[in-house]
Design a protein around this motif. Structure first.
Motif, short mmCIF file in Angstrom:
data_model
loop_
_atom_site.label_atom_id
_atom_site.label_comp_id
_atom_site.label_asym_id
_atom_site.label_seq_id
_atom_site.Cartn_x
_atom_site.Cartn_y
_atom_site.Cartn_z
N GLU A 70 -10.19 -15.00 -9.77
CA GLU A 70 -9.79 -13.77 -10.45
C GLU A 70 -8.56 -13.19 -9.76
N PRO A 71 -7.47 -12.99 -10.51
CA PRO A 71 -6.25 -12.44 -9.89
C PRO A 71 -6.44 -10.99 -9.51
N ARG A 72 -5.88 -10.61 -8.36
CA ARG A 72 -5.98 -9.25 -7.87
C ARG A 72 -4.60 -8.59 -7.97
N ALA A 73 -4.58 -7.40 -8.52
CA ALA A 73 -3.31 -6.71 -8.78
C ALA A 73 -3.00 -5.71 -7.69
N CYS A 74 -1.72 -5.56 -7.38
CA CYS A 74 -1.24 -4.58 -6.41
C CYS A 74 -1.50 -3.18 -6.97
N GLY A 75 -2.07 -2.29 -6.16
CA GLY A 75 -2.39 -0.95 -6.60
C GLY A 75 -1.16 -0.07 -6.83
N VAL A 76 0.03 -0.56 -6.41
CA VAL A 76 1.24 0.23 -6.57
C VAL A 76 2.02 -0.20 -7.80
N CYS A 77 2.35 -1.50 -7.88
CA CYS A 77 3.23 -1.98 -8.95
C CYS A 77 2.56 -2.93 -9.92
N GLY A 78 1.35 -3.40 -9.64
CA GLY A 78 0.66 -4.31 -10.53
C GLY A 78 0.98 -5.77 -10.30
N ASP A 79 1.86 -6.08 -9.36
CA ASP A 79 2.17 -7.47 -9.03
C ASP A 79 0.96 -8.11 -8.35
N GLN A 80 0.98 -9.43 -8.18
CA GLN A 80 -0.15 -10.12 -7.56
C GLN A 80 -0.29 -9.69 -6.10
N ALA A 81 -1.47 -9.20 -5.77
CA ALA A 81 -1.74 -8.73 -4.41
C ALA A 81 -2.08 -9.90 -3.50
N LYS A 82 -1.61 -9.81 -2.22
CA LYS A 82 -1.89 -10.87 -1.24
C LYS A 82 -2.96 -10.47 -0.25
N ARG A 136 11.84 -0.79 -7.92
CA ARG A 136 12.96 -0.46 -7.04
C ARG A 136 13.82 0.70 -7.57
N SER A 137 13.51 1.19 -8.73
CA SER A 137 14.35 2.22 -9.35
C SER A 137 14.14 3.59 -8.73
N CYS A 138 12.91 3.90 -8.28
CA CYS A 138 12.64 5.21 -7.67
C CYS A 138 11.77 5.02 -6.43
N GLN A 139 12.38 5.12 -5.27
CA GLN A 139 11.66 4.92 -4.01
C GLN A 139 10.70 6.06 -3.72
N ALA A 140 11.08 7.29 -4.12
CA ALA A 140 10.22 8.45 -3.84
C ALA A 140 8.89 8.33 -4.57
N CYS A 141 8.91 8.02 -5.85
CA CYS A 141 7.67 7.88 -6.61
C CYS A 141 6.87 6.66 -6.17
N ARG A 142 7.56 5.62 -5.76
CA ARG A 142 6.87 4.42 -5.27
C ARG A 142 6.12 4.74 -3.97
N LEU A 143 6.75 5.48 -3.08
CA LEU A 143 6.10 5.89 -1.84
C LEU A 143 4.92 6.80 -2.13
N ARG A 144 5.11 7.73 -3.08
CA ARG A 144 4.03 8.64 -3.42
C ARG A 144 2.82 7.88 -3.95
N LYS A 145 3.05 6.83 -4.74
CA LYS A 145 1.95 6.04 -5.28
C LYS A 145 1.27 5.23 -4.18
N CYS A 146 2.09 4.76 -3.21
CA CYS A 146 1.51 4.04 -2.06
C CYS A 146 0.51 4.93 -1.34
N GLN A 147 0.90 6.16 -1.12
CA GLN A 147 0.01 7.10 -0.43
C GLN A 147 -1.19 7.47 -1.30
N ALA A 148 -0.97 7.51 -2.60
CA ALA A 148 -2.06 7.88 -3.51
C ALA A 148 -3.17 6.85 -3.53
N ILE A 149 -2.85 5.58 -3.35
CA ILE A 149 -3.89 4.54 -3.38
C ILE A 149 -4.52 4.32 -2.00
N GLY A 150 -4.07 5.11 -1.02
CA GLY A 150 -4.73 5.05 0.29
C GLY A 150 -3.96 4.42 1.42
N MET A 151 -2.71 4.06 1.23
CA MET A 151 -1.93 3.47 2.31
C MET A 151 -1.65 4.54 3.37
N ARG A 152 -1.91 4.21 4.64
CA ARG A 152 -1.85 5.20 5.71
C ARG A 152 -0.68 4.92 6.64
#
Length: 436
Positions: free
Chosen positions: A29-41, A83-99
Motif C-alpha cells: 500500500e503506497p503511503r502519501a506525504c502528509g505535506v504534499c501528497g508525494d510518496q512518503a519514505k 515550491r511555489s509558497c515556502q511559508a504555507c509549506r512550512l505551516r503545513k509541515c508544522q500542522a501535521i506534527g513535524m517538530r
C-alpha cells in the motif's frame, strides 16, 4: 496474490498465511506525504513525509529570515506546486506534527557522522594498506641483509679478555673523580672466570650494584727484564670496540637501504644516524638476548653485563640498560615489530642538527601508525591493546640512555684513548661531521 486454503491446512498454518497476506498488503500500500501528497519514505521529524519535504523542513528551520506568504496564507500544497509558497509549506509541515526541536544543529550532525564513521571502522576488519605492507617488506629486507643473529660475519676482532691480573681495593668518593689507574674493586675482579671467552652470569647483580670501573694492569718486562705495568685498564674494551664498530657499520648499511632515508639531505642523514645508532644497536642486541640466563647469544660468542663493566661502563648506564633489555624481551616482539622499532628510532625529527623536521616527522608518524596497525591485525588476545604503548615506552626510555652512553664513551676514551675506534667517536661526538 493470496493462496487458497487446502483441506489439509492446519489452524496455525492458516493463521500464519493470513498474517503474511496482511503484511504483503500493508507493504504494497503506497503511503502519501502528509505535506504534499508525494510518496512518503518514512517518518521524519515526527511525521510521515517524502524526502523533499524532509529536506525543506530542515532548511526552513535553520534559516534566519522569516518566511512570508505572498497571498492569503491559504495556499494548497501539492506535489506539483510545493515550491511555489515556502511559508504555507512550512505551516503545513508544522500542522501535521513535524517538530523543529528534532532538527539537529550542524555540530550535532558532525558528531553523528563521526559516530557513524567510527562504528563502520569498528565493524570493518583492520587491514594493512598496500603502502604499509611495502614499508614493512623494505624494512625486513634491509634488516636481514645487515643483521645476522649468528654474527657469522664478525671476524678479525681482538679477543675478549676476561682475566684480571692485578687489582687494588678502593672506595669511590661521591664527588671525587674515580681514577681507574689506581682503583679497582677487589670483590668483583677477583671473582673473574678462568676462561677468556666463556660467559659468566653469577655476579651480574654484584657488578650492577657497584659504582666502579673494572679493569686490570697488564704486566710486561722491559729490556732490562724488570717488570713494568702497561696501563690497559679496561680489559674487555678492545673486543667490545670491535663489536660496536661492526654493529655501527651494519646499522649504516641498513639505513642506506631505505629509500626514505636516502631521499634526505646528507646533513640530516648524519644527524639521524648519530642520534639513533646506540638505540638501534640495543634493539638488535635485544633480539639475541636470553632473559632467563642474562646472556646475549651472539652466535659463537656470548656476552654478559660483566663484559660491559670490564669495558669501562658504569652502573648509571648499565642498570637502566639491563632493565630495558629484560622489559623489551618479555614483550615477545616479532621480527616485523623489531624492524619498525628501529625505523621509528632512526626517523626521529627532534635529533640534534636535523633540518627537515616536518618531512621526518611525517615519516615517523607513518611508521608509528604502521606498527599499531600491524599489532591490531596480527596480534590476538587482550594484551595486544597494551603492546603498542609499551613499545613506545621502551623507545622513550632508550632516549634517556643515549646521552649517558655518549658521556661514558668519552670518559673511557680519555682514560684509554687507543682502543676507541674513530667511528664510535664520530657517533658520540656532538659536532656535525660527514665522516659517515
Amino acid at each position: 496474490m493470496s493462496k487458497k486454503p487446502t483441506g489439509a491446512e492446519t489452524i496455525s498454518e492458516a493463521l500464519m498465511r493470513q498474517n503474511e497476506e496482511e503484511t504483503v498488503s500493508e507493504d504494497e500500500e503506497p503511503r502519501a506525504c502528509g505535506v504534499c501528497g508525494d510518496q512518503a519514505k518514512g517518518y521524519h521529524f515526527n511525521a510521515l513525509t517524502c524526502e523533499g519535504c524532509k529536506g525543506f523542513f530542515r532548511r526552513a528551520i535553520k534559516r534566519s529570515t522569516q518566511l512570508r506568504c505572498p497571498f492569503l496564507n491559504k495556499c494548497s500544497i501539492t506535489k506539483n506546486n510545493r515550491r511555489s509558497c515556502q511559508a504555507c509549506r512550512l505551516r503545513k509541515c508544522q500542522a501535521i506534527g513535524m517538530r523543529k526541536e528534532m532538527v539537529m544543529s550542524e555540530k550535532e550532525v558532525l558528531e553523528r557522522r563521526i559516530r557513524i564513521k567510527k562504528k563502520k571502522m569498528l565493524d570493518t576488519p583492520i587491514q594493512l594498506s598496500s603502502q604499509q605492507k611495502e614499508t614493512i617488506q623494505e624494512l625486513l629486507c634491509g634488516h636481514r641483509r645487515t643483521f645476522d643473529s649468528a654474527f657469522s660475519s664478525f671476524s678479525g676482532f681482538r679477543p675478549m679478555d676476561r682475566i684480571i691480573l692485578s687489582v687494588s681495593e678502593y672506595n669511590q668518593p661521591t664527588r671525587e673523580p674515580f681514577n681507574p689507574l689506581t682503583n679497582c674493586p677487589t670483590n668483583i675482579c677477583t671473582k673473574t672466570s678462568k676462561s677468556a671467552t666463556g660467559p659468566r652470569t653469577s655476579s651480574c647483580a654484584n657488578f650492577l650494584s657497584s659504582s666502579s670501573f673494572c679493569g686490570s694492569f697488564e704486566k710486561q718486562k722491559n729490556r732490562e727484564g724488570e717488570e713494568v705495568t702497561k696501563s690497559i685498564i679496561f680489559t674487555a674494551l678492545p673486543h667490545l670496540t670491535d663489536l660496536t664498530t661492526y654493529m655501527i657499520q651494519d646499522i649504516i648499511s641498513f639505513s642506506k637501504s631505505l629509500q626514505d632515508f636516502r631521499s634526505l639531505t646528507m646533513g640530516d642523514q648524519i644527524a639521524l644516524l648519530k642520534g639513533a645508532t646506540f638505540e638501534i644497536m640495543q634493539i638488535r642486541f635485544n633480539m639475541v638476548f636470553n632473559a632467563k640466563t642474562n646472556i646475549w647469544e651472539c652466535g659463537h660468542i656470548t656476552y654478559c653485563i660483566d663484559d660491559a663493566v670490564r669495558a669501562g661502563f658504569q652502573p648509571l648506564l648499565l642498570e637502566p640498560l639491563f632493565k630495558f633489555h629484560h622489559t623489551l624481551r618479555t614483550l615477545g616482539l616479532q621480527e616485523e615489530e623489531y624492524v619498525l622499532m628501529q625505523a621509528m628510532s632512526l626517523f626521529s625529527p627532534d635529533r640534534s642538527g636535523v633540518q627537515q623536521h616536518s618531512v621526518i616527522d611525517e615519516l615517523q608518524e607513518n611508521l608509528a601508525l604502521t606498527l599499531k596497525t600491524w599489532i591490531d591485525c596480527k596480534r590476538t588476545g587482550p594484551e595486544k591493546h597494551l603492546l603498542y604503548p609499551k613499545v613506545v615506552a621502551c623507545l622513550t626510555e632508550m632516549r634517556t640512555m643515549t646521552e649517558e652512553y655518549s658521556k661514558q664513551v668519552l670518559q673511557i676514551q680519555d682514560i684509554q684513548p687507543d682502543d676507541i675506534s674513530p667511528l664510535i667517536l664520530e657517533v658520540v661526538s656532538r659536532n656535525p661531521c660527514d665522516d659517515f
